[in-house]
Design a protein around this motif. Sequence first.
Motif, PDB file in Angstrom:
ATOM      1  N   ASP A 136       0.862  -1.176   0.000  1.00  0.00           N
ATOM      2  CA  ASP A 136       0.000   0.000   0.000  1.00  0.00           C
ATOM      3  C   ASP A 136       0.898   1.225   0.000  1.00  0.00           C
ATOM      4  OD1 ASP A 136      -2.224  -1.563   0.005  1.00  0.00           O
ATOM      5  OD2 ASP A 136      -2.640  -1.366   2.142  1.00  0.00           O
ATOM      6  N   ILE A 137       0.813   2.004  -1.073  1.00  0.00           N
ATOM      7  CA  ILE A 137       1.710   3.140  -1.286  1.00  0.00           C
ATOM      8  C   ILE A 137       0.932   4.443  -1.260  1.00  0.00           C
ATOM      9  CG2 ILE A 137       3.374   4.202  -2.850  1.00  0.00           C
ATOM     10  CD1 ILE A 137       4.347   1.534  -1.814  1.00  0.00           C
ATOM     11  N   LEU A 138       1.402   5.381  -0.451  1.00  0.00           N
ATOM     12  CA  LEU A 138       0.834   6.724  -0.384  1.00  0.00           C
ATOM     13  C   LEU A 138       1.836   7.698  -0.976  1.00  0.00           C
ATOM     14  CD1 LEU A 138      -1.329   8.748   0.780  1.00  0.00           C
ATOM     15  CD2 LEU A 138       0.100   8.836   2.838  1.00  0.00           C
ATOM     16  N   LEU A 139       1.359   8.647  -1.772  1.00  0.00           N
ATOM     17  CA  LEU A 139       2.217   9.698  -2.319  1.00  0.00           C
ATOM     18  C   LEU A 139       1.987  10.989  -1.539  1.00  0.00           C
ATOM     19  CD1 LEU A 139       1.682   9.145  -6.159  1.00  0.00           C
ATOM     20  CD2 LEU A 139       3.473   8.193  -4.711  1.00  0.00           C
ATOM     21  N   ASP A 140       3.098  11.649  -1.146  1.00  0.00           N
ATOM     22  CA  ASP A 140       2.917  12.944  -0.475  1.00  0.00           C
ATOM     23  C   ASP A 140       2.792  14.048  -1.517  1.00  0.00           C
ATOM     24  OD1 ASP A 140       5.496  13.643  -1.337  1.00  0.00           O
ATOM     25  OD2 ASP A 140       6.427  13.255   0.617  1.00  0.00           O
ATOM     26  N   SER A 141       2.676  15.287  -1.073  1.00  0.00           N
ATOM     27  CA  SER A 141       2.416  16.401  -1.987  1.00  0.00           C
ATOM     28  C   SER A 141       3.552  16.636  -2.969  1.00  0.00           C
ATOM     29  CB  SER A 141       2.137  17.680  -1.191  1.00  0.00           C
ATOM     30  OG  SER A 141       3.238  17.995  -0.356  1.00  0.00           O
ATOM     31  N   ASP A 142       4.743  16.088  -2.685  1.00  0.00           N
ATOM     32  CA  ASP A 142       5.866  16.172  -3.616  1.00  0.00           C
ATOM     33  C   ASP A 142       5.963  14.925  -4.492  1.00  0.00           C
ATOM     34  OD1 ASP A 142       6.752  18.692  -2.681  1.00  0.00           O
ATOM     35  OD2 ASP A 142       7.776  17.728  -0.995  1.00  0.00           O
ATOM     36  N   ALA A 143       4.939  14.083  -4.426  1.00  0.00           N
ATOM     37  CA  ALA A 143       4.873  12.824  -5.181  1.00  0.00           C
ATOM     38  C   ALA A 143       5.926  11.821  -4.721  1.00  0.00           C
ATOM     39  CB  ALA A 143       4.997  13.071  -6.685  1.00  0.00           C
TER      40      ALA A 143
END
Length: 212
Positions: free
Chosen positions: A163-170
């Motif tokens: 499960d991968i989450l991307l932050d606002s900087d991708a």
Amino acid sequence: GWVAQRFVHPPLLYDQHKFVLRLFTVVTSFHPLKAWHFRDGPVFYTGKAYDIERALAISKEVSKQAPGDFEAFYEEKGGAFVGKDYILTDYFFSLKQRDYETTSAKLLERLSAPPYNLSPDKIWADIEAAMAKSLVVAADRMAKQEAQSITHDGSVYEVLGFDILLDSDAKPWVCEVNTTPNMGLEVNRGRDMDVEAEDDRIKKQIMTAVLN
């Protein structure tokens, strides 16, 4: 024991909704480490637009609920189980899976266009690097377990769900790694045939590649 995990904020949002990518890796050996990543998978969206103040407030309410109490977290609406208003992360039962792009590959392609203008190739490379690091950390322990349970090299394999989450900087963050990921349909609503068809297609491709 307890596991402490950093709360990633701010996350990358798609149409103001937080999302998680479910990606699969097939490991045929932990010693030496041999793994193959699949560049597609389901995408799970929160049912409501992301708001940090709301998220922090409702997390207190979530902590009061019994983890196994399904009815405390979800309610039936129109034949589908959706997260109640106080739920922080209702990815698996969000109707946004039907409304938005339904696979990782499609979503990243959409993120390459304005207003996002992100590079899918760079995101994939960063995701695969994060997944590889997670495997390296666990490789020795998994190799010992592997040695105890097999008699011939190459006779078993492990399918892992990341499960991968991307932050606002991708930048990708590994939320969790599932050693026995669900290879059935993630969305079990008869009316959402498009989502179910995509999920079925992806998982059939993975298992076909593994068995061949």
